[in-house]
Motif scaffolding. Structure first.
Motif, PDB file in Angstrom:
ATOM      1  N   THR A 554      15.284  13.317  54.627  1.00 60.42           N
ATOM      2  CA  THR A 554      16.544  12.922  53.898  1.00 60.42           C
ATOM      3  C   THR A 554      16.165  11.586  53.474  1.00 60.42           C
ATOM      4  OG1 THR A 554      18.067  14.859  54.783  1.00 60.42           O
ATOM      5  CG2 THR A 554      19.113  13.526  52.859  1.00 60.42           C
ATOM      6  N   MET A 555      16.670  12.016  51.766  1.00 60.59           N
ATOM      7  CA  MET A 555      16.760  10.660  50.815  1.00 60.59           C
ATOM      8  C   MET A 555      17.509  10.478  49.821  1.00 60.59           C
ATOM      9  SD  MET A 555      12.706  11.045  49.559  1.00 60.59           S
ATOM     10  CE  MET A 555      13.231  12.535  47.929  1.00 60.59           C
ATOM     11  N   ARG A 556      18.530   9.071  50.628  1.00 53.35           N
ATOM     12  CA  ARG A 556      19.417   9.145  49.930  1.00 53.35           C
ATOM     13  C   ARG A 556      19.906   7.965  49.266  1.00 53.35           C
ATOM     14  NH1 ARG A 556      23.971  10.248  54.281  1.00 53.35           N
ATOM     15  NH2 ARG A 556      23.666   8.160  55.217  1.00 53.35           N
ATOM     16  N   ALA A 557      20.501   7.621  48.185  1.00 53.40           N
ATOM     17  CA  ALA A 557      20.715   6.639  47.110  1.00 53.40           C
ATOM     18  C   ALA A 557      21.452   5.223  48.124  1.00 53.40           C
ATOM     19  CB  ALA A 557      21.313   6.614  45.707  1.00 53.40           C
ATOM     20  N   HIS A 558      21.553   4.358  48.720  1.00 46.83           N
ATOM     21  CA  HIS A 558      22.330   3.592  49.375  1.00 46.83           C
ATOM     22  C   HIS A 558      22.740   2.520  48.082  1.00 46.83           C
ATOM     23  CE1 HIS A 558      23.073   1.512  53.075  1.00 46.83           C
ATOM     24  NE2 HIS A 558      22.479   0.574  52.446  1.00 46.83           N
ATOM     25  N   SER A 559      21.966   2.159  47.484  1.00 47.91           N
ATOM     26  CA  SER A 559      23.097   1.566  46.436  1.00 47.91           C
ATOM     27  C   SER A 559      22.278   2.442  45.014  1.00 47.91           C
ATOM     28  CB  SER A 559      22.428  -0.036  45.912  1.00 47.91           C
ATOM     29  OG  SER A 559      20.626   0.308  45.864  1.00 47.91           O
ATOM     30  N   GLU A 560      22.932   2.224  43.617  1.00 54.42           N
ATOM     31  CA  GLU A 560      22.504   3.168  42.790  1.00 54.42           C
ATOM     32  C   GLU A 560      20.694   2.399  42.825  1.00 54.42           C
ATOM     33  OE1 GLU A 560      24.152   3.007  38.870  1.00 54.42           O
ATOM     34  OE2 GLU A 560      22.553   1.267  38.617  1.00 54.42           O
ATOM     35  N   ALA A 561      20.587   3.616  42.287  1.00 51.85           N
ATOM     36  CA  ALA A 561      18.716   3.836  42.553  1.00 51.85           C
ATOM     37  C   ALA A 561      18.422   4.405  41.195  1.00 51.85           C
ATOM     38  CB  ALA A 561      18.427   4.648  43.820  1.00 51.85           C
ATOM     39  N   GLN A 562      16.725   3.955  40.959  1.00 50.78           N
ATOM     40  CA  GLN A 562      16.131   4.228  39.572  1.00 50.78           C
ATOM     41  C   GLN A 562      15.228   5.207  40.014  1.00 50.78           C
ATOM     42  OE1 GLN A 562      16.082   1.770  36.833  1.00 50.78           O
ATOM     43  NE2 GLN A 562      17.810   2.325  35.827  1.00 50.78           N
ATOM     44  N   LEU A 563      14.453   5.352  39.987  1.00 49.62           N
ATOM     45  CA  LEU A 563      13.453   6.174  40.481  1.00 49.62           C
ATOM     46  C   LEU A 563      12.176   6.807  39.686  1.00 49.62           C
ATOM     47  CD1 LEU A 563      14.288   9.279  43.448  1.00 49.62           C
ATOM     48  CD2 LEU A 563      13.777   6.624  44.105  1.00 49.62           C
ATOM     49  N   LEU A 564      10.869   6.366  39.424  1.00 42.21           N
ATOM     50  CA  LEU A 564       9.987   6.451  38.625  1.00 42.21           C
ATOM     51  C   LEU A 564       9.326   8.469  39.140  1.00 42.21           C
ATOM     52  CD1 LEU A 564       7.332   3.936  38.147  1.00 42.21           C
ATOM     53  CD2 LEU A 564       9.703   4.089  36.926  1.00 42.21           C
ATOM     54  N   HIS A 565       9.331   8.993  38.223  1.00 40.96           N
ATOM     55  CA  HIS A 565       9.123  11.074  38.715  1.00 40.96           C
ATOM     56  C   HIS A 565       7.879  10.789  38.247  1.00 40.96           C
ATOM     57  CE1 HIS A 565       9.554  15.377  37.234  1.00 40.96           C
ATOM     58  NE2 HIS A 565       9.449  15.280  38.948  1.00 40.96           N
ATOM     59  N   ILE A 566       6.997  11.888  39.161  1.00 37.81           N
ATOM     60  CA  ILE A 566       6.342  11.217  38.953  1.00 37.81           C
ATOM     61  C   ILE A 566       5.804  12.651  38.838  1.00 37.81           C
ATOM     62  CG2 ILE A 566       3.146  11.803  39.410  1.00 37.81           C
ATOM     63  CD1 ILE A 566       3.841   8.350  40.653  1.00 37.81           C
ATOM     64  N   ALA A 567       5.492  13.562  37.865  1.00 36.32           N
ATOM     65  CA  ALA A 567       6.178  15.100  37.918  1.00 36.32           C
ATOM     66  C   ALA A 567       4.589  16.393  38.728  1.00 36.32           C
ATOM     67  CB  ALA A 567       5.504  15.810  36.277  1.00 36.32           C
ATOM     68  N   PRO A 568       4.671  17.086  39.029  1.00 40.20           N
ATOM     69  CA  PRO A 568       3.698  17.754  39.868  1.00 40.20           C
ATOM     70  C   PRO A 568       2.321  17.328  38.809  1.00 40.20           C
ATOM     71  CG  PRO A 568       5.653  19.013  39.920  1.00 40.20           C
ATOM     72  CD  PRO A 568       5.955  18.181  38.753  1.00 40.20           C
ATOM     73  N   ASP A 569       2.174  18.218  38.172  1.00 43.31           N
ATOM     74  CA  ASP A 569       0.668  17.812  37.232  1.00 43.31           C
ATOM     75  C   ASP A 569      -0.031  16.650  37.223  1.00 43.31           C
ATOM     76  OD1 ASP A 569       3.324  17.030  35.338  1.00 43.31           O
ATOM     77  OD2 ASP A 569       1.927  17.771  33.748  1.00 43.31           O
ATOM     78  N   LEU A 570       1.256  15.248  36.886  1.00 36.06           N
ATOM     79  CA  LEU A 570       0.374  14.472  36.504  1.00 36.06           C
ATOM     80  C   LEU A 570       0.476  13.626  37.865  1.00 36.06           C
ATOM     81  CD1 LEU A 570       3.490  12.860  34.629  1.00 36.06           C
ATOM     82  CD2 LEU A 570       1.308  12.925  33.872  1.00 36.06           C
ATOM     83  N   PHE A 571       1.482  14.402  39.548  1.00 35.90           N
ATOM     84  CA  PHE A 571       0.717  13.872  40.546  1.00 35.90           C
ATOM     85  C   PHE A 571      -1.007  14.077  41.352  1.00 35.90           C
ATOM     86  CE2 PHE A 571       0.546  14.011  45.149  1.00 35.90           C
ATOM     87  CZ  PHE A 571       0.971  12.467  45.596  1.00 35.90           C
ATOM     88  N   THR A 572      -0.907  15.466  40.921  1.00 38.41           N
ATOM     89  CA  THR A 572      -2.355  16.871  41.345  1.00 38.41           C
ATOM     90  C   THR A 572      -3.241  16.020  40.479  1.00 38.41           C
ATOM     91  OG1 THR A 572      -0.576  18.483  40.605  1.00 38.41           O
ATOM     92  CG2 THR A 572      -3.515  18.227  40.710  1.00 38.41           C
ATOM     93  N   GLY A 573      -3.745  15.564  39.571  1.00 36.90           N
ATOM     94  CA  GLY A 573      -4.810  14.589  38.950  1.00 36.90           C
ATOM     95  C   GLY A 573      -4.430  12.768  39.840  1.00 36.90           C
ATOM     96  N   VAL A 574      -3.250  12.119  39.683  1.00 40.52           N
ATOM     97  CA  VAL A 574      -3.750  10.776  40.690  1.00 40.52           C
ATOM     98  C   VAL A 574      -4.123  11.429  41.810  1.00 40.52           C
ATOM     99  CG1 VAL A 574      -2.526   9.486  42.018  1.00 40.52           C
ATOM    100  CG2 VAL A 574      -1.906   9.490  39.526  1.00 40.52           C
ATOM    101  N   ALA A 575      -3.837  12.513  42.709  1.00 38.01           N
ATOM    102  CA  ALA A 575      -4.133  13.196  44.323  1.00 38.01           C
ATOM    103  C   ALA A 575      -5.837  13.398  44.131  1.00 38.01           C
ATOM    104  CB  ALA A 575      -3.664  14.285  44.703  1.00 38.01           C
ATOM    105  N   ARG A 576      -5.836  13.462  42.858  1.00 40.09           N
ATOM    106  CA  ARG A 576      -7.651  14.472  42.631  1.00 40.09           C
ATOM    107  C   ARG A 576      -8.669  13.321  42.142  1.00 40.09           C
ATOM    108  NH1 ARG A 576      -7.449  17.082  38.403  1.00 40.09           N
ATOM    109  NH2 ARG A 576      -6.396  18.479  39.128  1.00 40.09           N
ATOM    110  N   ARG A 577      -7.876  11.721  41.622  1.00 39.25           N
ATOM    111  CA  ARG A 577      -8.821  10.886  41.396  1.00 39.25           C
ATOM    112  C   ARG A 577      -9.122  10.255  42.848  1.00 39.25           C
ATOM    113  NH1 ARG A 577     -11.160   6.324  40.081  1.00 39.25           N
ATOM    114  NH2 ARG A 577     -10.597   5.441  38.317  1.00 39.25           N
ATOM    115  N   LEU A 578      -7.816   9.703  43.483  1.00 38.75           N
ATOM    116  CA  LEU A 578      -7.454   9.104  44.738  1.00 38.75           C
ATOM    117  C   LEU A 578      -8.029   9.686  45.892  1.00 38.75           C
ATOM    118  CD1 LEU A 578      -4.721   6.840  44.108  1.00 38.75           C
ATOM    119  CD2 LEU A 578      -6.850   6.611  43.637  1.00 38.75           C
ATOM    120  N   GLY A 579      -8.641  10.847  45.952  1.00 41.51           N
ATOM    121  CA  GLY A 579      -8.770  11.504  46.925  1.00 41.51           C
ATOM    122  C   GLY A 579      -7.990  12.294  47.871  1.00 41.51           C
ATOM    123  N   LEU A 580      -6.591  11.679  47.613  1.00 45.25           N
ATOM    124  CA  LEU A 580      -5.881  11.803  48.673  1.00 45.25           C
ATOM    125  C   LEU A 580      -5.829  13.260  49.530  1.00 45.25           C
ATOM    126  CD1 LEU A 580      -3.006  10.995  46.673  1.00 45.25           C
ATOM    127  CD2 LEU A 580      -4.291   9.529  47.877  1.00 45.25           C
TER     128      LEU A 580
END
Length: 711
Positions: A554-580
């Protein structure tokens, strides 16, 4: 046996316990700021402190000796001061083993009295100055560790407190009063350590000189944080002056990652100035670049060695050191540092850099300094250097703690000090109600937690650059070329979660996205129990995004938190590029190793990207003694034989060979051969060097599991 929690036991955060006994109150475990936790709850000072057993060798990265996950659970210095100076009594520290007791004595001797050997001091003159500052009238001299505290061990009878007996059975501390068990407490440290207070995040408009205070108080103030601040000079990364406890969390509350720090300047080794240093070195995610004087550095190696149960030479390998000795300016990373020895109770430097002056814990009083000079305890050269130290600086951060070893402020002194600089910032004080003369209004400030001081022109910044920096300090996404990283920063969205909000539940299906913490703190829970706190630059959700399985935490904001959201289409490209995807199975295997299970999965994925699996036929020689090391080896399955500095066989998954030789480019110290068909993972020297810089805590782990015993 199960722990026995009775009405004699008071539980505090961070696995701190107070046991009320006929012999007096006993504190069990002493992480940083234990005194503040006691004062905040109105609890009396303990007469006794029991410290935990050493962390089992190889139990987990960042845990060794008294240290658990970067936190020192033998932080007792201010408890000693509060008892000795406040209660006029000598407290007792109880360790499990006699070896721990010897190490604890070394640690406290260095931090309370300075180096034991005169040869370790710059000269007898500084030792005399420190003894003069520390002079304690009831003793007629400076107090020593033996004056203040008794250090005993359970294995040599130290648990005999008269009517009370304390025993350790290998897992629990058992308290017996007149032969009857009154409490049984676990010796293991389980909780995620967190501070009593954090600096409130405030908007930071950077100027030519900007100071941001994590804390400006002292070690006795339960509502404040000890003096520790960030200095931004121009557009550069921040410099850190001294290291307050629970530093990673406190930086995260300000929207910063330890990976963003440039240099770390240590003025001296009192606990309130270095409590956060083990955590920063071991878990900060970046090799620390430390600046201090050489005598203080050598003393620091002995202090950290005592904490971690390491030789000073081994401690020295954990961070980089830049010597800043008085009279010898240091030019490093585009900055020029100058220093002089401050007048304090142990070796301390006052530092100047880029228009900033920091006095450390200098007792500064013109009349008193003149008295020391007239009595022959301060040379004319030293007097002149101390008077001139702050002349012409733009902003002076100065100790105003009062008492025998700190500066006691007066209206005249404030006028004198403010005349030396454009801005005077009062630190090391819990007072916030200073009366400042009208003519000094706007020139004198008090360094409360979160306080910001700015001088000069505004330095341009923008959100796009901040997003790029967040991805750059995240090890996985830092592998992307800069241009691709910048493009990704422009495409990802920023999501904001209020404190206490659940971002994702354990067992939920993955949405295919990955996230990177941009600001604030996210708490990770498994089975409803907190396991870690993560700040800026840490990535989340990669595992689920790669394989689509339900979330494992479970992920919970311990303080006010901002997250960079890397959407599935973006992450798929990163995963392919880096060999994840190719590295996924290796990361899963690492995750199953008990000693690595406490690390974030993203860290293991990053490590897995750099290992090369190889099937090794029986009879194959992996490396030969005397050959220049270029590759380290990790056994996954099979059986290996090794001869050289030590001889034997291994079929234990996770054993390592040749890591140090490959890292340093030194000859292998043993020959390793496969006795059966085996699977090994190979990691070459450049990859080892990268991880050496990013994950110093893994270095300590490798010291334990490298069967070549080369470390």
């Amino acid at each position: 046996m199960k722990p026995l929690m009775t009405d004699r036991v008071h539980c505090l955060p961070n696995d701190i316990y107070i046991v009320t006994t006929a012999a007096g109150n006993v504190l069990v475990n002493s992480p940083p700021e234990s005194l503040k936790f006691l004062l905040a709850q109105g609890l009396p000072l303990p007469a006794y402190v029991i410290l935990p057993p050493d962390a089992p060798a190889g139990s987990e990265p960042s845990s060794r000796g008294f240290v658990r996950r970067g936190i020192n659970y033998a932080s007792v210095e201010f408890l000693i001061y509060a008892n000795f100076f406040g209660q006029q009594r000598r407290m007792t520290l109880i360790t499990v083993t006699a070896a721990q007791a010897r190490r604890l004595r070394t640690l406290l001797s260095e931090t309370i009295n300075g180096p034991a050997a005169l040869a370790e001091w710059p000269g007898a003159w500084l030792q005399q100055e420190c003894e003069t500052v520390a002079f304690y009238p009831p003793l007629g001299r400076a107090p020593t560790v033996d004056d203040m505290v008794s250090i005993v061990a359970l294995e040599t009878g130290g648990g005999d407190l008269g009517p009370v007996q304390i025993e350790y059975d290998g897992s629990d501390f058992c308290f017996l009063e007149h032969g009857v068990e009154i409490a049984r407490l676990p010796a293991v440290i389980n909780s995620v350590a967190h501070p009593l207070a954090v600096a409130p995040p405030r908007p930071l408009v950077r100027q030519t000189i900007t100071l941001q205070f994590i804390g400006g108080s002292d070690g006795f103030d339960p509502t404040g944080i000890t003096t520790c601040f960030l200095a931004y000079l121009g557009a550069g990364q921040p410099l850190l002056f001294d290291a307050a406890a629970y530093l990673n969390v406190r930086l995260a509350h300000l929207g910063l990652s330890p990976r963003q720090l440039d240099l770390v300047i240590i003025s001296h080794l009192h606990e309130d100035h270095i409590a956060g240093l083990p955590e920063l070195i071991l878990t900060g995610g970046k090799r620390v670049q430390l600046v201090t004087a050489q005598p203080i550095y050598r003393s620091l190696l002995r202090v950290l060695g005592a904490m971690l149960d390491l030789r000073p030479a081994d401690v020295a390998e954990l961070f980089d050191f830049y010597p800043l000795d008085p009279g010898q300016p240091l030019d490093v990373h585009g900055y020029r540092f100058e220093a002089t020895y401050a007048v304090h109770s142990i070796p301390t430097i006052a530092v100047r850099v880029g228009g900033i002056g920091y006095s450390g814990d200098m007792r500064y009083d013109e009349a008193w300094l003149e008295h020391l000079h007239q009595s022959g305890q301060l040379s004319a050269e030293r007097l002149a250097a101390l008077r001139q130290f702050a002349e012409g600086v733009e902003v002076l951060v100065h100790d105003m703690g009062g008492g025998a070893i700190h500066t006691t402020p007066t209206a005249q002194l404030l006028r004198e000090l403010s005349a030396k600089s454009r801005r005077l910032v009062l630190a090391h004080t819990s007072r916030q109600d200073w009366e400042v003369a009208d003519e000094l209004a706007g020139r004198v400030e008090v360094a409360v937690s979160g306080h910001v001081v700015g001088l000069g022109e505004v330095v341009a910044d923008d959100e796009q650059r901040q997003r790029f920096e967040t991805l750059t300090i995240c090890p996985i996404f830092a592998r992307l070329p800069a241009a691709e990283r910048a493009e990704l920063a422009a495409q990802c969205a920023v999501l904001t979660y209020p404190a206490g909000c659940t971002i994702a539940h354990e067992g939920d299906g993955s949405d295919g996205s990955a996230y990177v913490i941009h600001h604030g703190i996210v708490e990770i829970l498994v089975g409803g129990e907190p396991v870690r706190l993560l700040g800026r630059g840490n990535s989340l959700g990669e595992r689920g995004a790669l394989i689509g399985e339900p979330r494992t935490s479970t992920m919970r904001a311990h303080s006010e938190a901002q997250l960079l959201h890397i959407a599935p289409d973006l992450f798929t490209g990163v995963a392919r590029r880096l060999g994840l995807h190719d590295a996924f199975a290796r990361a899963e295997w690492l995750w199953q190793q008990p000693a690595l299970a406490q690390l974030p999965w993203a860290t293991l994925l990053d490590l897995a990207l750099d290992v090369m699996p190889r099937a090794i036929p029986a009879g194959t020689t992996l490396c030969r003694q005397g050959e220049l090391g270029a590759t380290g080896y990790l056994l996954v399955s099979g059986r290996l034989a090794f001869t050289g500095t030590t001889t034997g066989t291994s079929e234990r998954s996770g054993d390592c060979f040749g890591m140090r030789a490959a890292l340093r480019g030194e000859p292998y110290r043993m020959t390793v051969m496969a006795l059966t068909d085996s699977i090994v993972w190979m990691i070459d020297a450049p990859a080892l060097q990268r991880h050496y810089l990013i994950y110093p805590d893994l270095l300590l782990h490798l010291q334990t599991i490298d069967r070549s015993q080369e470390w």
